[in-house]
Scaffold this motif. Sequence first.
Motif, PDB file in Angstrom:
ATOM      1  N   PRO A 126       3.714 -10.332   8.316  1.00 17.20           N
ATOM      2  CA  PRO A 126       4.267 -11.683   8.093  1.00 17.20           C
ATOM      3  C   PRO A 126       5.730 -11.787   8.527  1.00 17.20           C
ATOM      4  CG  PRO A 126       3.121 -10.874   6.137  1.00 17.20           C
ATOM      5  CD  PRO A 126       3.171  -9.744   7.085  1.00 17.20           C
ATOM      6  N   ASN A 127       6.498 -10.715   8.296  1.00 19.06           N
ATOM      7  CA  ASN A 127       7.899 -10.699   8.736  1.00 19.06           C
ATOM      8  C   ASN A 127       8.117  -9.500   9.670  1.00 19.06           C
ATOM      9  OD1 ASN A 127      10.663 -10.593   9.067  1.00 19.06           O
ATOM     10  ND2 ASN A 127      11.136 -11.037   6.917  1.00 19.06           N
ATOM     11  N   PRO A 128       7.915  -9.700  10.984  1.00 21.73           N
ATOM     12  CA  PRO A 128       7.963  -8.562  11.923  1.00 21.73           C
ATOM     13  C   PRO A 128       9.296  -7.819  11.928  1.00 21.73           C
ATOM     14  CG  PRO A 128       7.064 -10.512  12.999  1.00 21.73           C
ATOM     15  CD  PRO A 128       7.599 -10.955  11.675  1.00 21.73           C
ATOM     16  N   VAL A 129      10.425  -8.546  11.786  1.00 24.33           N
ATOM     17  CA  VAL A 129      11.745  -7.898  11.862  1.00 24.33           C
ATOM     18  C   VAL A 129      11.944  -6.952  10.677  1.00 24.33           C
ATOM     19  CG1 VAL A 129      14.242  -8.281  11.973  1.00 24.33           C
ATOM     20  CG2 VAL A 129      12.698  -9.859  13.147  1.00 24.33           C
ATOM     21  N   GLU A 130      11.519  -7.416   9.502  1.00 24.65           N
ATOM     22  CA  GLU A 130      11.646  -6.580   8.291  1.00 24.65           C
ATOM     23  C   GLU A 130      10.720  -5.365   8.392  1.00 24.65           C
ATOM     24  OE1 GLU A 130      10.526  -7.350   3.775  1.00 24.65           O
ATOM     25  OE2 GLU A 130      11.925  -8.875   4.520  1.00 24.65           O
ATOM     26  N   ALA A 131       9.485  -5.598   8.886  1.00 28.45           N
ATOM     27  CA  ALA A 131       8.515  -4.501   9.056  1.00 28.45           C
ATOM     28  C   ALA A 131       9.038  -3.464  10.039  1.00 28.45           C
ATOM     29  CB  ALA A 131       7.177  -5.065   9.538  1.00 28.45           C
ATOM     30  N   MET A 132       9.754  -3.946  11.089  1.00 26.96           N
ATOM     31  CA  MET A 132      10.308  -3.043  12.099  1.00 26.96           C
ATOM     32  C   MET A 132      11.376  -2.143  11.484  1.00 26.96           C
ATOM     33  SD  MET A 132       9.455  -2.548  15.240  1.00 26.96           S
ATOM     34  CE  MET A 132       8.815  -4.048  15.922  1.00 26.96           C
ATOM     35  N   MET A 133      12.124  -2.688  10.523  1.00 28.14           N
ATOM     36  CA  MET A 133      13.148  -1.894   9.839  1.00 28.14           C
ATOM     37  C   MET A 133      12.505  -0.759   9.047  1.00 28.14           C
ATOM     38  SD  MET A 133      16.406  -1.780   9.723  1.00 28.14           S
ATOM     39  CE  MET A 133      17.075  -0.229   9.199  1.00 28.14           C
ATOM     40  N   LYS A 134      11.366  -1.077   8.402  1.00 27.18           N
ATOM     41  CA  LYS A 134      10.638  -0.049   7.636  1.00 27.18           C
ATOM     42  C   LYS A 134      10.096   1.024   8.590  1.00 27.18           C
ATOM     43  CE  LYS A 134       9.353  -2.868   3.683  1.00 27.18           C
ATOM     44  NZ  LYS A 134       8.341  -3.792   3.156  1.00 27.18           N
ATOM     45  N   CYS A 135       9.617   0.558   9.748  1.00 34.40           N
ATOM     46  CA  CYS A 135       9.092   1.482  10.765  1.00 34.40           C
ATOM     47  C   CYS A 135      10.205   2.407  11.251  1.00 34.40           C
ATOM     48  CB  CYS A 135       8.507   0.685  11.928  1.00 34.40           C
ATOM     49  SG  CYS A 135       7.755   1.703  13.207  1.00 34.40           S
TER      50      CYS A 135
ATOM     51  N   ASN B 154      16.128  -0.739  18.782  1.00 34.79           N
ATOM     52  CA  ASN B 154      16.409  -1.839  19.726  1.00 34.79           C
ATOM     53  C   ASN B 154      15.534  -3.051  19.453  1.00 34.79           C
ATOM     54  OD1 ASN B 154      18.408  -0.476  21.061  1.00 34.79           O
ATOM     55  ND2 ASN B 154      17.087   0.282  22.700  1.00 34.79           N
ATOM     56  N   LEU B 155      14.257  -2.796  19.169  1.00 35.11           N
ATOM     57  CA  LEU B 155      13.336  -3.905  18.871  1.00 35.11           C
ATOM     58  C   LEU B 155      13.805  -4.668  17.636  1.00 35.11           C
ATOM     59  CD1 LEU B 155       9.858  -2.167  19.435  1.00 35.11           C
ATOM     60  CD2 LEU B 155      10.913  -3.855  20.920  1.00 35.11           C
ATOM     61  N   HIS B 156      14.311  -3.910  16.646  1.00 33.17           N
ATOM     62  CA  HIS B 156      14.796  -4.542  15.410  1.00 33.17           C
ATOM     63  C   HIS B 156      16.080  -5.321  15.662  1.00 33.17           C
ATOM     64  CE1 HIS B 156      17.179  -4.529  11.612  1.00 33.17           C
ATOM     65  NE2 HIS B 156      16.042  -5.047  11.172  1.00 33.17           N
ATOM     66  N   SER B 157      17.035  -4.707  16.367  1.00 33.67           N
ATOM     67  CA  SER B 157      18.335  -5.365  16.574  1.00 33.67           C
ATOM     68  C   SER B 157      18.211  -6.572  17.527  1.00 33.67           C
ATOM     69  CB  SER B 157      19.378  -4.369  17.097  1.00 33.67           C
ATOM     70  OG  SER B 157      18.903  -3.732  18.246  1.00 33.67           O
ATOM     71  N   ASN B 158      17.231  -6.526  18.456  1.00 32.62           N
ATOM     72  CA  ASN B 158      17.007  -7.678  19.355  1.00 32.62           C
ATOM     73  C   ASN B 158      16.026  -8.695  18.768  1.00 32.62           C
ATOM     74  OD1 ASN B 158      18.707  -6.508  21.241  1.00 32.62           O
ATOM     75  ND2 ASN B 158      17.048  -5.457  22.311  1.00 32.62           N
ATOM     76  N   GLN B 159      15.552  -8.392  17.537  1.00 32.53           N
ATOM     77  CA  GLN B 159      14.620  -9.279  16.809  1.00 32.53           C
ATOM     78  C   GLN B 159      13.386  -9.638  17.655  1.00 32.53           C
ATOM     79  OE1 GLN B 159      16.601 -12.521  14.792  1.00 32.53           O
ATOM     80  NE2 GLN B 159      17.511 -11.059  13.387  1.00 32.53           N
TER      81      GLN B 159
ATOM     82  N   PHE C  82       8.812  -8.922  26.401  1.00 34.21           N
ATOM     83  CA  PHE C  82       9.090  -7.912  27.431  1.00 34.21           C
ATOM     84  C   PHE C  82       9.773  -6.670  26.845  1.00 34.21           C
ATOM     85  CE2 PHE C  82      11.564  -6.086  30.988  1.00 34.21           C
ATOM     86  CZ  PHE C  82      10.502  -5.788  31.820  1.00 34.21           C
ATOM     87  N   GLY C  83      10.556  -6.865  25.794  1.00 31.01           N
ATOM     88  CA  GLY C  83      11.238  -5.731  25.136  1.00 31.01           C
ATOM     89  C   GLY C  83      10.271  -4.643  24.699  1.00 31.01           C
ATOM     90  N   TRP C  84       9.024  -5.051  24.359  1.00 27.90           N
ATOM     91  CA  TRP C  84       7.997  -4.073  23.975  1.00 27.90           C
ATOM     92  C   TRP C  84       7.107  -3.721  25.172  1.00 27.90           C
ATOM     93  CZ3 TRP C  84       6.650  -0.224  21.232  1.00 27.90           C
ATOM     94  CH2 TRP C  84       5.312   0.132  21.042  1.00 27.90           C
ATOM     95  N   GLN C  85       6.771  -4.720  26.000  1.00 29.01           N
ATOM     96  CA  GLN C  85       5.876  -4.488  27.142  1.00 29.01           C
ATOM     97  C   GLN C  85       6.462  -3.495  28.149  1.00 29.01           C
ATOM     98  OE1 GLN C  85       2.660  -5.739  27.855  1.00 29.01           O
ATOM     99  NE2 GLN C  85       2.728  -6.324  25.709  1.00 29.01           N
TER     100      GLN C  85
END
Length: 267
Positions: free
Chosen positions: A129-138, A181-186, A193-196
Amino acid sequence: LSNDELLEILAQTKNVQAVQPHMSKCFDGIKSLDFGDDPKSIDIFAMKSAEGEEVSLGKNLKARGNVEQWLTLVEKAMKESLLREAKRGYQAYPQEPRREWVLRQPAQLVLVVSQVFWVQDVVECFSAPNPVEAMMKCYETNVQNLKEMTEVVRGHLTSLNRKILAALITIDVHARDIVNNLHSNQVEKEIDFGWQMQLRYYWNDEKDLCVVRQTNALFNYAYEYLGAQSRLVVTPMTDRCYMTLTGALHLKLGGAPAGPAGTGKTE
């Protein structure tokens, strides 16, 4: 192989041991084959890398008939045994503690399977539900994994296990940086593209094999034995090189990295 070496191999069909000095020229990662203790044995049990790693080639593989025929069978057995080990490692990864699992797999599969599960973790973050927060946990999980691996590498290990762990830590550090980077670039979507642009390993459950993706390129993992090779630090430039080369291969073209020594061309 030079002409002389090729002739030497073909001329000594009866003596299977004559191929041993040339194995590393035929297969990049194989230094020698294990024929057992009997010098006249034609049963091939395993392949050995220059670093001393040994991977079983299954049963009923014999060096019988023409050299080119049984070497082709060795190549087939190499791919089959690595696929078999990859499946086993993939199934065992979620069930065993990582520090124990790492020491039980062939070196290249440690990197492949751990990257498959890392990609799964990141993809799960995008569907949260909240990808940015989940990315921080990751990211925190990645840091924890790195701490655990550094504890293991400080312990009593064989030189082979130490090489495997050093390569894994190098890849893990890069994975941690990507997540950061994925987290800081949200980055919130899997299609961003940041992930692809990242080199990503997936496990295809239907076909039971590993696939590699980057941008719009897709390749089946080839299961060529590599041994326990060390890895250079993966920099943003390395990533861009990967992207250019996978893009070229996707378009059925080739590529040739050029530059000064020690900058990661072979990598």
